[in-house]
Design a protein around this motif. Structure first.
Motif, short mmCIF file in Angstrom:
data_model
loop_
_atom_site.label_atom_id
_atom_site.label_comp_id
_atom_site.label_asym_id
_atom_site.label_seq_id
_atom_site.Cartn_x
_atom_site.Cartn_y
_atom_site.Cartn_z
N LEU A 11 0.85 -1.20 0.00
CA LEU A 11 0.00 0.00 0.00
C LEU A 11 0.88 1.24 0.00
CD1 LEU A 11 -2.77 1.40 0.34
CD2 LEU A 11 -2.47 1.12 2.82
N VAL A 12 0.60 2.16 -0.91
CA VAL A 12 1.39 3.37 -1.02
C VAL A 12 0.45 4.53 -1.36
CG1 VAL A 12 1.90 2.99 -3.46
CG2 VAL A 12 3.46 4.38 -2.08
N GLN A 13 0.82 5.72 -0.92
CA GLN A 13 0.03 6.90 -1.24
C GLN A 13 0.32 7.36 -2.67
OE1 GLN A 13 0.83 9.81 1.84
NE2 GLN A 13 -0.97 9.13 2.99
N ALA A 14 -0.65 8.03 -3.25
CA ALA A 14 -0.46 8.60 -4.58
C ALA A 14 0.78 9.49 -4.59
CB ALA A 14 -1.69 9.39 -5.00
N GLY A 15 1.55 9.37 -5.64
CA GLY A 15 2.80 10.11 -5.75
C GLY A 15 4.00 9.35 -5.23
N GLY A 16 3.76 8.26 -4.54
CA GLY A 16 4.84 7.47 -3.97
C GLY A 16 5.46 6.50 -4.96
N LEU A 18 7.28 2.37 -5.49
CA LEU A 18 7.47 0.98 -5.08
C LEU A 18 8.38 0.31 -6.08
CD1 LEU A 18 3.94 -0.46 -4.11
CD2 LEU A 18 5.89 -0.14 -2.57
N ARG A 19 9.11 -0.69 -5.62
CA ARG A 19 9.88 -1.51 -6.54
C ARG A 19 9.44 -2.96 -6.40
NH1 ARG A 19 16.35 -2.86 -7.11
NH2 ARG A 19 15.91 -4.13 -5.26
#
Length: 122
Positions: A11-16, A18-19
């Motif tokens: 789970l990540v916020q918009a603009g974040g 991930l790899r």
């Protein structure tokens, strides 16, 4: 037969960012072109990115071009998908797949991982 295992979703916020990683079981990993696909709820699986055997040629869906980067490390039998500037529309299960050539169609890939969930909150 090569087996593929994805990891790195979450789970990540918009603009974040991930790899994602996709580890292959076979020492013949370098023989395969690798693709990333995704499937959102209620939608068909779609092409995201692909990379050839050596890592010198890549392809991207227009929707992720400039935000996602595919790469591979043949010494580690692993392909990566670096995702930046994530949007809620990027929410999906992400799959890696092995094939003969860099292609954008599902039918071109004959081995698939189990997928990893990516959720982008607004």
């Amino acid at each position: 037969q090569v087996q593929l295992v994805e990891s790195g979703g979450g789970l990540v916020q918009a603009g974040g960012s991930l790899r994602l990683s996709c580890a292959a079981s076979s020492r013949t990993f370098s023989f395969y072109a690798m693709g990333w696909f995704r499937q959102a709820p209620g939608k068909e699986r779609e092409f995201v990115a692909a990379i050839d055997r050596s890592g010198s040629n890549t392809a991207y869906a227009d929707s992720v071009k400039g935000r996602f980067t595919v790469s591979r490390d043949n010494a580690k039998n692993t392909v990566y998908l670096q995702m930046s500037s994530l949007k809620p529309d990027d929410t999906a299960v992400y799959y890696c797949a092995a094939g003969a050539l860099v292609q954008t169609t599902i039918e071109a890939y004959h081995r698939w991982g189990q997928g990893t969930q990516v959720t982008v909150s607004s």
